[in-house]
Design a protein around this motif. Structure first.
Motif, PDB file in Angstrom:
ATOM      1  N   CYS A 227       0.853  -1.184   0.000  1.00 62.62           N
ATOM      2  CA  CYS A 227       0.000   0.000   0.000  1.00 62.62           C
ATOM      3  C   CYS A 227       0.892   1.238   0.000  1.00 62.62           C
ATOM      4  CB  CYS A 227      -0.896  -0.004   1.248  1.00 62.62           C
ATOM      5  SG  CYS A 227      -1.747   1.557   1.529  1.00 62.62           S
ATOM      6  N   CYS A 236     -10.256   2.196   1.384  1.00 64.63           N
ATOM      7  CA  CYS A 236     -10.584   1.380   2.561  1.00 64.63           C
ATOM      8  C   CYS A 236     -11.268   2.162   3.669  1.00 64.63           C
ATOM      9  CB  CYS A 236      -9.325   0.705   3.101  1.00 64.63           C
ATOM     10  SG  CYS A 236      -7.955   1.843   3.351  1.00 64.63           S
ATOM     11  N   CYS A 250      -8.471  -3.804   2.758  1.00 63.62           N
ATOM     12  CA  CYS A 250      -7.886  -3.362   1.488  1.00 63.62           C
ATOM     13  C   CYS A 250      -8.802  -3.729   0.310  1.00 63.62           C
ATOM     14  CB  CYS A 250      -6.526  -4.025   1.324  1.00 63.62           C
ATOM     15  SG  CYS A 250      -5.595  -3.295   0.005  1.00 63.62           S
ATOM     16  N   CYS A 254      -8.035  -0.279  -5.542  1.00 66.20           N
ATOM     17  CA  CYS A 254      -7.502   0.980  -5.001  1.00 66.20           C
ATOM     18  C   CYS A 254      -6.301   1.471  -5.817  1.00 66.20           C
ATOM     19  CB  CYS A 254      -7.091   0.784  -3.548  1.00 66.20           C
ATOM     20  SG  CYS A 254      -6.503   2.298  -2.768  1.00 66.20           S
ATOM     21  N   ASN A 256      -3.830   2.977  -4.701  1.00 72.11           N
ATOM     22  CA  ASN A 256      -2.607   2.990  -3.880  1.00 72.11           C
ATOM     23  C   ASN A 256      -1.859   1.662  -3.928  1.00 72.11           C
ATOM     24  OD1 ASN A 256      -3.051   5.601  -3.074  1.00 72.11           O
ATOM     25  ND2 ASN A 256      -4.122   5.039  -1.187  1.00 72.11           N
TER      26      ASN A 256
END
Ligand code: SF4
Length: 317
Positions: A227, A236, A250, A254, A256
């Motif tokens: 992450c 999240c 998670c 995402c 990230n």
């Protein structure tokens, strides 16, 4: 309750104050608290001094075990653990002697902080447990004096971050590839690792690292990814006022996320294990299908990694 409670004028509440944010505890901690509740008199402190000195008193003594008492307990516990490990032939679990003499309580706190900082998902949950507050407490609480376990937590968290970046830097230097929407940011963060590797000794150094958003990289071995935290892109905790990732929640889409070849190898190994389970005749059909489907998803992620992976020297496609 928290013991450092004070009113608006800064006057200390000697009786403590109920926490607005409840403690989050893992099951063994809950069990330990239940046992302690049965040891002490009704309404007594969990570490009631008289009860823990085995004095048979019917009412709470209003004093908890002091530093010397705690130190003695911890040293006795370490000796018991080492004795048991030797008897069972598990020498690797013996608590090593300290070269500078018994440091009981201080060493215990450092060990605790080390585990909290490196436990996947534990960083957030256990940080709340200690009233630590990059994540959940109000600015008012965070502005009060921070010492002891809080500073140790910062130092160990910064060291864990530094370890993650140092490992990533070494991997990338040795040709390991990386993919994902946050791959570029991960490469940039890893390039800064040599500047602070092994150099985090003070709380101030730790705060400098933790306060640098470009270095917010957390390995998440459970989700087989890394992450590279950016609050505005995090999926999240959309509705929570927090400035730390929820690694236990998670989300696969995402922005990230970054993955190295090691994570991709983990994806394939996990997929293979699931596929083996899914062909077992003992497994009910729907469960077998679910495992096979999950294995397919993991293989797809690994395939994407293989297709998209870059090295620091290469432009990202
Ligand atoms: S959802 Fe995004 S921000 Fe949250 S832990 Fe996963 S990668 Fe990090």
């Amino acid at each position: 309750m928290f013991k450092n409670a004070a009113d608006e004028d800064g006057n200390h509440y000697s009786a403590g104050h109920l926490r607005e944010v409840p403690w989050v505890a893992i099951p063994p901690v809950v069990t330990a608290i239940r046992v302690l509740e049965r040891i002490v008199p009704d309404g007594g402190l969990l570490f009631d001094a008289a009860a823990h000195a085995f004095q048979n008193i019917p009412v709470a003594s209003a004093a908890s075990i002091g530093q010397a008492g705690l130190r003695g307990r911890i040293e006795a516990f370490a000796a018991w653990v080492s004795g048991l490990a030797r008897r069972l032939g598990r020498d690797q679990e013996v608590v090593p002697d300290d070269p500078y003499g018994a440091i009981g309580l201080a060493r215990f706190r450092r060990t605790l902080a080390w585990h909290i900082a490196r436990r996947p998902g534990g960083l957030v949950a256990l940080a709340i447990q200690y009233g630590h507050m990059r994540t959940a407490m109000s600015a008012g609480y965070a502005a009060r004096g921070r010492d002891g376990i809080h500073e140790l937590l910062d130092v160990e968290t910064a060291r864990a971050t530094a370890d993650t970046l140092t490992t990533l830097h070494e991997d990338l230097t040795h040709g390991v590839g990386i993919s994902g929407p946050a791959a570029r940011r991960a490469i940039h963060a890893a390039a800064q690792a040599p500047a602070f590797a092994g150099a985090i000794r003070t709380h101030r150094q730790a705060r400098d690292i933790l306060g640098n958003p470009a270095l917010s990289v957390y390995d998440n071995p459970r989700s087989l990814l890394m992450c590279v935290y950016n609050r505005d892109r995090a999926l999240c905790h959309r509705l929570e006022a927090t400035d730390a990732p929820r690694l236990d929640r998670c989300q696969p889409s995402c922005a990230n996320i970054a993955r190295t070849d090691h994570h991709a190898a983990g994806l394939l190994a996990h997929a293979e294990a699931l596929e083996k389970q899914s062909v077992s005749e003992a497994l009910p059909g729907p469960l077998a299908e679910r495992l096979a489907r999950r294995a397919g998803q993991l293989r797809e992620l690994a395939h994407h990694h293989e297709h998209d992976r870059i090295h620091p020297q290469e432009p990202m496609s």
